[in-house]
Structures are given as structure tokens and as C-alpha cells.
Write an enzyme that holds these catalytic residues in place. Sequence first.
Site, mmCIF file in Angstrom:
data_model
loop_
_atom_site.group_PDB
_atom_site.id
_atom_site.type_symbol
_atom_site.label_atom_id
_atom_site.label_comp_id
_atom_site.label_asym_id
_atom_site.label_seq_id
_atom_site.Cartn_x
_atom_site.Cartn_y
_atom_site.Cartn_z
ATOM 1 N N CYS A 87 -5.216 -1.886 -0.441
ATOM 2 C CA CYS A 87 -4.162 -1.500 -1.040
ATOM 3 C C CYS A 87 -3.643 -0.312 -0.027
ATOM 4 O O CYS A 87 -4.075 0.096 0.755
ATOM 5 C CB CYS A 87 -4.219 -0.761 -2.481
ATOM 6 S SG CYS A 87 -5.185 0.691 -2.570
ATOM 7 N N CYS A 88 -2.170 -0.101 -0.117
ATOM 8 C CA CYS A 88 -1.455 0.729 0.779
ATOM 9 C C CYS A 88 -1.495 0.375 2.202
ATOM 10 O O CYS A 88 -1.196 -0.808 2.541
ATOM 11 C CB CYS A 88 -1.993 2.217 0.566
ATOM 12 S SG CYS A 88 -1.147 3.622 1.179
ATOM 13 N N ILE A 89 -2.059 0.899 3.141
ATOM 14 C CA ILE A 89 -2.239 0.827 4.549
ATOM 15 C C ILE A 89 -3.450 -0.126 4.869
ATOM 16 O O ILE A 89 -3.365 -0.671 5.868
ATOM 17 C CB ILE A 89 -2.036 2.131 5.236
ATOM 18 C CG1 ILE A 89 -1.953 1.859 6.936
ATOM 19 C CG2 ILE A 89 -3.173 2.981 5.390
ATOM 20 C CD1 ILE A 89 -0.631 1.221 7.491
ATOM 21 N N THR A 126 -1.864 -4.784 -2.393
ATOM 22 C CA THR A 126 -0.668 -4.278 -2.836
ATOM 23 C C THR A 126 -0.319 -2.906 -2.445
ATOM 24 O O THR A 126 -1.037 -2.435 -1.507
ATOM 25 C CB THR A 126 -1.129 -3.709 -4.250
ATOM 26 O OG1 THR A 126 0.111 -3.490 -5.199
ATOM 27 C CG2 THR A 126 -1.951 -2.854 -4.550
#
Length: 224
Positions: A135-137, A197
Site C-alpha cells: 500500500c501507499c508508496i 492500494t
Amino acid sequence: MAKRVAVILSGCGVYDGTEVHEASAILVHLSRAGAKVQMFAPNADQMHVVNHCEGKPTEEKRNILQESARIARGEVTDLAKLDVSAFDAAIIPGGFGVAKNLSDWAVKNKDCAIQPNVEKVIKDFHKAGKPLGMCCIAPILAGKILPGCELTVGQDKQCDKWPYAQTAGALKDLGCKHVNKDVEEVHVDAKNKLVTTSAFMCNAPIHKVYDGIGVMVKETLKLA
């Protein structure tokens, strides 16, 4: 039988380590699903230490494994000791630690190198046909290691809601297929068993980030 999941951390704190809310959300959703979790982190120095009140680097030095122990309540293992055969899946939360400690993306962008133990673990899970949730980066790690994979870091057009949208362009330059998704959605690359995500790549209320991570955890476990 309970799924066994390795969670890979990159320190503690959004600006120089793991994003704490993302890690917590992952752990809560895994707990609710009845998964057995073991946390790992590289035993190495952070790229730097950031004063989180000011957002500025300091002269201090900190160890990624020791900082990750703050999230893991002391129960964290050197990533070099991760045995892929002992797990059904791996999940990597975001935070700038991914781009500074698990790789040097923060400095070199798409020309970055991945920390050797991180690269080995991702390749080993992929080779074994075991799912990876990011998720995220964190999907930038898959972008570098799994050529042609499909993933999301949210949206590809920058705005107040999506301040890091240029990351999607860099991933496209690496040959990945970026799929635009909202914060509560995920993208599942069934071929590569990769679930991604956006989380805090989006300026969204924390409950929406939490819910999106919940879908990521659910879909990752489905593939396990």
C-alpha cells in the site's frame, strides 16, 4: 488453517520509516482475519532521521530494525532471516521508509536500487506463487522487481487530493500498467498475485485509508 503472513517494516514514522497508521490498519485487519503475523525489517541504518515536528532531517542516526520494533511492540525479526517457505503471503505498508530505507527511490526515483534483502524476499515470494500486498508508496518495489506488473498508487493526475500522482507516471515508465483507483479500492494483478492500494498517497480521511487497506488485506489473503 490460519494464514501465515510476513509484514515488512521500514522503520517507524511517516517521514523516515513505516507509516504508523497503515501498519496498524494492516495488523488489525490481519488479526480480524485470524492470520498469524510475524514482522520483519532490515537490520541496517536508516537513510536519515527526520524531526517529525519540523519535517526536517537531523544529524541523528537510527537503525531500521530497532525503529520498527516500536510498531512491532518489540517482536520484530531481521529481514535476512525471513524464510519464504514458512509464510503464505507478505504485506508491505508504506511511509517514506519504503523510498528511503527499503530502496533509494526518494533520491533516484525510477532509477533506484532496492535493498538486497527486500529484493530477495519479493522475488522469492513471487517465484513461490505466494501473494504480495502493498500500500501507499510500497508498490514501487513491485514496479522495480516485477517487470510488467499491474498496480495502483491511486490516480495519475496530480491535484490536492492526489499530491503524489507523478509516482504513477514513473511506474508507467518502468513498464508497469498503472490502474487508477480510489482510496477505498484496490487493484488485483492475478497473474503476479499482487494486491495494491493507495492509502496515504491520497489526502483522504483516515477511515477511508483504513477501509482500503482492509480490502487489500482481504484480497491478499484470498490469493494465499
